[in-house]
Design a protein around this motif. Structure first.
Motif, PDB file in Angstrom:
ATOM      1  N   LYS A   3      -3.359 -24.164 -29.641  1.00 35.87           N
ATOM      2  CA  LYS A   3      -4.117 -23.738 -28.465  1.00 35.87           C
ATOM      3  C   LYS A   3      -3.148 -23.596 -27.322  1.00 35.87           C
ATOM      4  N   GLY A   4      -3.393 -22.584 -26.487  1.00 38.57           N
ATOM      5  CA  GLY A   4      -2.538 -22.366 -25.336  1.00 38.57           C
ATOM      6  C   GLY A   4      -3.164 -21.394 -24.367  1.00 38.57           C
ATOM      7  N   VAL A   5      -2.312 -20.804 -23.525  1.00 36.47           N
ATOM      8  CA  VAL A   5      -2.760 -19.849 -22.507  1.00 36.47           C
ATOM      9  C   VAL A   5      -1.900 -18.605 -22.618  1.00 36.47           C
ATOM     10  N   ILE A   6      -2.549 -17.436 -22.552  1.00 34.70           N
ATOM     11  CA  ILE A   6      -1.823 -16.171 -22.469  1.00 34.70           C
ATOM     12  C   ILE A   6      -1.989 -15.652 -21.045  1.00 34.70           C
ATOM     13  N   ARG A   7      -0.860 -15.264 -20.449  1.00 35.51           N
ATOM     14  CA  ARG A   7      -0.857 -14.741 -19.078  1.00 35.51           C
ATOM     15  C   ARG A   7      -0.453 -13.271 -19.116  1.00 35.51           C
ATOM     16  N   TYR A   8      -1.197 -12.493 -18.377  1.00 41.70           N
ATOM     17  CA  TYR A   8      -0.942 -11.052 -18.307  1.00 41.70           C
ATOM     18  C   TYR A   8      -0.347 -10.708 -16.948  1.00 41.70           C
ATOM     19  N   TRP A   9       0.626  -9.817 -16.943  1.00 39.36           N
ATOM     20  CA  TRP A   9       1.263  -9.382 -15.707  1.00 39.36           C
ATOM     21  C   TRP A   9       1.096  -7.878 -15.544  1.00 39.36           C
ATOM     22  N   ALA A  10       1.007  -7.443 -14.298  1.00 35.93           N
ATOM     23  CA  ALA A  10       0.998  -6.017 -13.908  1.00 35.93           C
ATOM     24  C   ALA A  10      -0.052  -5.227 -14.695  1.00 35.93           C
ATOM     25  N   ALA A  11       0.355  -4.180 -15.403  1.00 40.12           N
ATOM     26  CA  ALA A  11      -0.583  -3.300 -16.110  1.00 40.12           C
ATOM     27  C   ALA A  11      -1.365  -4.057 -17.183  1.00 40.12           C
ATOM     28  N   ALA A  12      -0.769  -5.079 -17.781  1.00 35.44           N
ATOM     29  CA  ALA A  12      -1.484  -5.864 -18.787  1.00 35.44           C
ATOM     30  C   ALA A  12      -2.640  -6.628 -18.132  1.00 35.44           C
ATOM     31  N   LYS A  13      -2.399  -7.145 -16.941  1.00 35.44           N
ATOM     32  CA  LYS A  13      -3.445  -7.853 -16.194  1.00 35.44           C
ATOM     33  C   LYS A  13      -4.589  -6.894 -15.855  1.00 35.44           C
ATOM     34  N   ASP A  14      -4.247  -5.702 -15.427  1.00 29.87           N
ATOM     35  CA  ASP A  14      -5.273  -4.702 -15.118  1.00 29.87           C
ATOM     36  C   ASP A  14      -6.079  -4.355 -16.359  1.00 29.87           C
ATOM     37  N   ALA A  15      -5.409  -4.145 -17.477  1.00 29.43           N
ATOM     38  CA  ALA A  15      -6.087  -3.759 -18.710  1.00 29.43           C
ATOM     39  C   ALA A  15      -6.938  -4.896 -19.281  1.00 29.43           C
ATOM     40  N   GLU A  21      -5.995 -16.187 -20.046  1.00 30.17           N
ATOM     41  CA  GLU A  21      -7.119 -16.670 -20.835  1.00 30.17           C
ATOM     42  C   GLU A  21      -6.595 -17.610 -21.920  1.00 30.17           C
ATOM     43  N   PRO A  22      -7.451 -18.526 -22.376  1.00 30.99           N
ATOM     44  CA  PRO A  22      -7.024 -19.446 -23.429  1.00 30.99           C
ATOM     45  C   PRO A  22      -6.955 -18.718 -24.773  1.00 30.99           C
ATOM     46  N   PHE A  23      -6.174 -19.293 -25.696  1.00 28.56           N
ATOM     47  CA  PHE A  23      -6.109 -18.730 -27.042  1.00 28.56           C
ATOM     48  C   PHE A  23      -5.992 -19.840 -28.074  1.00 28.56           C
ATOM     49  N   GLU A  24      -6.287 -19.465 -29.321  1.00 33.86           N
ATOM     50  CA  GLU A  24      -6.013 -20.268 -30.508  1.00 33.86           C
ATOM     51  C   GLU A  24      -5.397 -19.326 -31.509  1.00 33.86           C
ATOM     52  N   ALA A  25      -4.155 -19.580 -31.908  1.00 36.41           N
ATOM     53  CA  ALA A  25      -3.467 -18.702 -32.854  1.00 36.41           C
ATOM     54  C   ALA A  25      -2.272 -19.435 -33.442  1.00 36.41           C
ATOM     55  N   LYS A  26      -1.876 -19.032 -34.657  1.00 35.15           N
ATOM     56  CA  LYS A  26      -0.699 -19.610 -35.313  1.00 35.15           C
ATOM     57  C   LYS A  26       0.583 -18.911 -34.881  1.00 35.15           C
ATOM     58  N   THR A  27       0.523 -17.572 -34.820  1.00 34.61           N
ATOM     59  CA  THR A  27       1.720 -16.786 -34.518  1.00 34.61           C
ATOM     60  C   THR A  27       1.441 -15.812 -33.380  1.00 34.61           C
ATOM     61  N   LEU A  68       3.598 -20.267 -32.695  1.00 30.22           N
ATOM     62  CA  LEU A  68       3.205 -20.736 -31.363  1.00 30.22           C
ATOM     63  C   LEU A  68       2.964 -22.240 -31.395  1.00 30.22           C
ATOM     64  N   PRO A  69       3.663 -22.995 -30.542  1.00 24.72           N
ATOM     65  CA  PRO A  69       3.449 -24.439 -30.510  1.00 24.72           C
ATOM     66  C   PRO A  69       2.184 -24.791 -29.725  1.00 24.72           C
ATOM     67  N   GLU A  70       1.671 -25.967 -29.975  1.00 20.78           N
ATOM     68  CA  GLU A  70       0.515 -26.472 -29.237  1.00 20.78           C
ATOM     69  C   GLU A  70       0.843 -26.478 -27.746  1.00 20.78           C
ATOM     70  N   GLY A  71      -0.098 -25.973 -26.934  1.00 18.55           N
ATOM     71  CA  GLY A  71       0.077 -25.954 -25.487  1.00 18.55           C
ATOM     72  C   GLY A  71       0.965 -24.833 -24.973  1.00 18.55           C
ATOM     73  N   ALA A  72       1.254 -23.855 -25.824  1.00 20.14           N
ATOM     74  CA  ALA A  72       2.157 -22.763 -25.444  1.00 20.14           C
ATOM     75  C   ALA A  72       1.591 -21.916 -24.317  1.00 20.14           C
ATOM     76  N   THR A  73       2.493 -21.389 -23.511  1.00 17.93           N
ATOM     77  CA  THR A  73       2.168 -20.356 -22.533  1.00 17.93           C
ATOM     78  C   THR A  73       2.870 -19.090 -23.000  1.00 17.93           C
ATOM     79  N   VAL A  74       2.083 -18.062 -23.269  1.00 22.04           N
ATOM     80  CA  VAL A  74       2.615 -16.764 -23.689  1.00 22.04           C
ATOM     81  C   VAL A  74       2.411 -15.802 -22.540  1.00 22.04           C
ATOM     82  N   GLU A  75       3.476 -15.126 -22.140  1.00 18.84           N
ATOM     83  CA  GLU A  75       3.392 -14.172 -21.045  1.00 18.84           C
ATOM     84  C   GLU A  75       3.628 -12.768 -21.571  1.00 18.84           C
ATOM     85  N   VAL A  76       2.768 -11.841 -21.138  1.00 12.44           N
ATOM     86  CA  VAL A  76       2.851 -10.439 -21.536  1.00 12.44           C
ATOM     87  C   VAL A  76       3.458  -9.663 -20.371  1.00 12.44           C
TER      88      VAL A  76
END
Length: 83
Positions: A3-15, A21-27, A68-76
């Motif tokens: 479980k973690g958080v994905i953060r969107y920047w610029a055009a990704a945030k707009d789209a 938003e939170p996520f649950e994923a292995k990879t 993806l490790p537990e508590g990961a922050t993924v930035e787009v």
């Protein structure tokens, strides 16, 4: 599944319509598939984007090889111009 958080920047945030938003994923590949399902405009931006996982660039690694490790922050990070 991590479980973690994905953060969107610029055009990704707009789209996405949200900054994060939170996520649950292995990879990273699983995460990208989950967040873009039914969101074609976001999928278009994500295909051109680079990613950071906990501040570390993914670079050219295959997304299915990026666990993806537990508590990961993924930035787009969409491509941008300027300097």
């Amino acid at each position: 599944m991590a479980k973690g958080v994905i953060r969107y920047w610029a055009a990704a945030k707009d789209a996405a319509g949200v900054a994060e938003e939170p996520f649950e994923a292995k990879t990273l590949a699983d995460l990208v598939a989950d967040v873009t399902a039914g969101r074609e405009s976001l999928a278009q931006v994500v295909r051109r984007s680079s990613f950071l996982v906990n501040g570390d660039p993914v670079g050219l690694r295959a997304h299915d090889a990026v666990a993806l490790p537990e508590g990961a922050t993924v930035e787009v990070l969409p491509p941008f111009a300027g300097g």
